[in-house]
Design a protein around this motif. Structure first.
Motif, PDB file in Angstrom:
ATOM      1  N   GLU A 109       0.823  -1.212   0.000  1.00  0.00           N
ATOM      2  CA  GLU A 109       0.000   0.000   0.000  1.00  0.00           C
ATOM      3  C   GLU A 109       0.858   1.263   0.000  1.00  0.00           C
ATOM      4  O   GLU A 109       0.494   2.270  -0.602  1.00  0.00           O
ATOM      5  CB  GLU A 109      -0.935  -0.006   1.207  1.00  0.00           C
ATOM      6  N   LYS A 110       1.999   1.203   0.657  1.00  0.00           N
ATOM      7  CA  LYS A 110       2.905   2.363   0.630  1.00  0.00           C
ATOM      8  C   LYS A 110       3.375   2.636  -0.797  1.00  0.00           C
ATOM      9  O   LYS A 110       3.403   3.787  -1.245  1.00  0.00           O
ATOM     10  CB  LYS A 110       4.089   2.126   1.565  1.00  0.00           C
ATOM     11  N   PHE A 111       3.752   1.577  -1.511  1.00  0.00           N
ATOM     12  CA  PHE A 111       4.147   1.752  -2.907  1.00  0.00           C
ATOM     13  C   PHE A 111       2.961   2.228  -3.750  1.00  0.00           C
ATOM     14  O   PHE A 111       3.119   3.043  -4.668  1.00  0.00           O
ATOM     15  CB  PHE A 111       4.718   0.452  -3.474  1.00  0.00           C
ATOM     16  N   TYR A 112       1.779   1.719  -3.439  1.00  0.00           N
ATOM     17  CA  TYR A 112       0.569   2.094  -4.190  1.00  0.00           C
ATOM     18  C   TYR A 112       0.396   3.610  -4.195  1.00  0.00           C
ATOM     19  O   TYR A 112       0.164   4.223  -5.242  1.00  0.00           O
ATOM     20  CB  TYR A 112      -0.642   1.417  -3.554  1.00  0.00           C
ATOM     21  N   TYR A 113       0.494   4.229  -3.006  1.00  0.00           N
ATOM     22  CA  TYR A 113       0.260   5.670  -2.923  1.00  0.00           C
ATOM     23  C   TYR A 113       1.485   6.478  -3.341  1.00  0.00           C
ATOM     24  O   TYR A 113       1.347   7.581  -3.896  1.00  0.00           O
ATOM     25  CB  TYR A 113      -0.186   6.047  -1.511  1.00  0.00           C
ATOM     26  N   ALA A 114       2.682   5.958  -3.098  1.00  0.00           N
ATOM     27  CA  ALA A 114       3.891   6.705  -3.474  1.00  0.00           C
ATOM     28  C   ALA A 114       4.083   6.760  -4.983  1.00  0.00           C
ATOM     29  O   ALA A 114       4.523   7.783  -5.534  1.00  0.00           O
ATOM     30  CB  ALA A 114       5.114   6.081  -2.811  1.00  0.00           C
ATOM     31  N   LEU A 115       3.741   5.677  -5.673  1.00  0.00           N
ATOM     32  CA  LEU A 115       3.987   5.613  -7.116  1.00  0.00           C
ATOM     33  C   LEU A 115       3.007   6.454  -7.932  1.00  0.00           C
ATOM     34  O   LEU A 115       3.169   6.574  -9.150  1.00  0.00           O
ATOM     35  CB  LEU A 115       3.955   4.162  -7.588  1.00  0.00           C
ATOM     36  N   GLN A 116       2.039   7.054  -7.289  1.00  0.00           N
ATOM     37  CA  GLN A 116       1.160   7.967  -8.028  1.00  0.00           C
ATOM     38  C   GLN A 116       1.938   9.180  -8.543  1.00  0.00           C
ATOM     39  O   GLN A 116       1.501   9.849  -9.482  1.00  0.00           O
ATOM     40  CB  GLN A 116      -0.004   8.433  -7.153  1.00  0.00           C
ATOM     41  N   PHE A 117       3.110   9.447  -7.934  1.00  0.00           N
ATOM     42  CA  PHE A 117       3.910  10.595  -8.343  1.00  0.00           C
ATOM     43  C   PHE A 117       4.921  10.263  -9.441  1.00  0.00           C
ATOM     44  O   PHE A 117       5.595  11.163  -9.960  1.00  0.00           O
ATOM     45  CB  PHE A 117       4.661  11.165  -7.136  1.00  0.00           C
ATOM     46  N   ALA A 118       5.041   8.997  -9.801  1.00  0.00           N
ATOM     47  CA  ALA A 118       6.032   8.593 -10.806  1.00  0.00           C
ATOM     48  C   ALA A 118       5.681   9.159 -12.176  1.00  0.00           C
ATOM     49  O   ALA A 118       4.502   9.285 -12.540  1.00  0.00           O
ATOM     50  CB  ALA A 118       6.117   7.069 -10.861  1.00  0.00           C
ATOM     51  N   GLN A 119       6.723   9.504 -12.925  1.00  0.00           N
ATOM     52  CA  GLN A 119       6.565  10.051 -14.266  1.00  0.00           C
ATOM     53  C   GLN A 119       7.251   9.143 -15.278  1.00  0.00           C
ATOM     54  O   GLN A 119       8.177   8.387 -14.943  1.00  0.00           O
ATOM     55  CB  GLN A 119       7.163  11.456 -14.344  1.00  0.00           C
ATOM     56  N   VAL A 120       6.837   9.244 -16.522  1.00  0.00           N
ATOM     57  CA  VAL A 120       7.405   8.387 -17.559  1.00  0.00           C
ATOM     58  C   VAL A 120       8.902   8.599 -17.688  1.00  0.00           C
ATOM     59  O   VAL A 120       9.667   7.648 -17.923  1.00  0.00           O
ATOM     60  CB  VAL A 120       6.678   8.611 -18.907  1.00  0.00           C
ATOM     61  N   GLU A 121       9.370   9.820 -17.478  1.00  0.00           N
ATOM     62  CA  GLU A 121      10.804  10.097 -17.625  1.00  0.00           C
ATOM     63  C   GLU A 121      11.636   9.536 -16.475  1.00  0.00           C
ATOM     64  O   GLU A 121      12.880   9.537 -16.546  1.00  0.00           O
ATOM     65  CB  GLU A 121      11.054  11.602 -17.762  1.00  0.00           C
ATOM     66  N   ASP A 122      10.986   9.058 -15.415  1.00  0.00           N
ATOM     67  CA  ASP A 122      11.734   8.442 -14.311  1.00  0.00           C
ATOM     68  C   ASP A 122      12.347   7.106 -14.717  1.00  0.00           C
ATOM     69  O   ASP A 122      13.325   6.655 -14.106  1.00  0.00           O
ATOM     70  CB  ASP A 122      10.806   8.199 -13.107  1.00  0.00           C
TER      71      ASP A 122
END
Length: 305
Positions: A109-122
């Protein structure tokens, strides 16, 4: 005749001494009275003067809570944090759990909410492929750490030894489902994109719950933000094209607000269930966001009836 001059003189002297002692005693009593009166008067004047002119201790001003517009940038951003869901469908964690804090989240769940900020360029191509000929990309662990801190604050902890499968909001090679595995050597998450999952489009006539953000408050003590969201829950049954909708205050469906009967699908589509009709009876989810330096992060949420 013999004269006893000495004896007579002593008697006279004794009488004079006694008279002098009585005079001294009589003089002391008024003096004592004057001293006592002076002390009482002096103390009285002191206490009155101190009360009137002494330094007054002014209590510190109490911090003032202030209302914040729902259109405020911080309010809109933070509300998006907690209403986020993959494939454009909100996760129901905050909807169903009475109290949530950082200890309430599993590692996934921590990854679930944190990865909402990930961008394609990452995600950077390594030029490598795995055994299934799938291209391998990496996302640096420092980025994941920043995203974790962005949602959960600087004290967040999480494990890196689990495989994370996540449908991102963007596509790489026309695929959005990434499978992430931490690489110690690269200090990054090796990621392959294995499939495509489109956004979920609800076909429900009545949604399982309805929500509305109604209030935002900045707390004067520490500058934290509190968001208040109204929520109702529904239970729908259908028989021969006729619907019955029960509206509740709680996720467990134990606190009934109203029952709506003999409704057709067309009626529900024309006049859909709206939380505006039940706002006074709805439950409230209160989200608290603390201030970490200059950034807000999720601290807790509570559902109150």
């Amino acid at each position: 005749m013999d004269f006893k001059i000495d004896d007579d003189f002593e008697e006279i002297e004794d009488e004079e001494n006694e008279s002098s002692s009585n005079k001294n005693s009589n003089n002391i009593i008024p003096i004592i009275i004057v001293v006592v009166i002076s002390l009482v008067f002096g103390l009285t004047v002191f206490f009155i003067s101190n009360a009137l002119f002494g330094r007054k201790v002014i209590p510190p001003e109490q911090p003032v809570n202030t209302n914040v517009a729902l259109t405020d940038d911080n309010v809109e951003i933070l509300y998006d944090y907690v209403t986020y869901g993959v494939r454009n469908t909100r996760n129901d964690k905050f909807v169903k759990e009475q109290t949530v804090n950082i200890n309430s989240f599993s590692n996934q769940e921590k990854f679930y909410y944190a990865l909402q900020f990930a961008q394609v360029e990452d995600f950077v191509s390594t030029g490598e492929v795995n055994s299934q000929k799938q291209k391998i990309y990496t996302i640096q662990s420092s980025l994941i750490k920043n995203y974790m801190k962005r949602f959960f604050g600087s004290k967040v902890t999480y494990a890196t030894n689990s495989v994370i499968t996540y449908p991102f909001s963007f596509r790489i090679n026309n695929q959005n489902v990434g499978v992430m595995t931490y690489s110690t050597e690269k200090d990054a998450y090796e990621t392959v994109f294995t499939g495509l999952e489109d956004n979920i489009v609800s076909e429900e006539v009545v949604e399982p719950y309805y929500t509305k953000l109604v209030k935002a408050t900045r707390i004067g003590i520490d500058g934290s933000l509190e968001l208040e969201e109204k929520i109702i829950y529904t239970e729908t049954t259908e028989e021969n094209g006729v619907y019955t909708v029960k509206i509740y205050k709680d996720y467990q469906h134990t606190m009934l607000i109203e029952t709506k009967q003999n409704l057709t699908k067309e009626q529900l589509q024309t006049n859909p269930i709206s939380i505006d009709s039940y706002q006074d009876k709805a439950s409230t989810i209160t989200y608290v966001f603390k201030l970490d330096s200059t950034n807000y992060y999720f601290d807790s949420s509570t559902i109150s009836n």
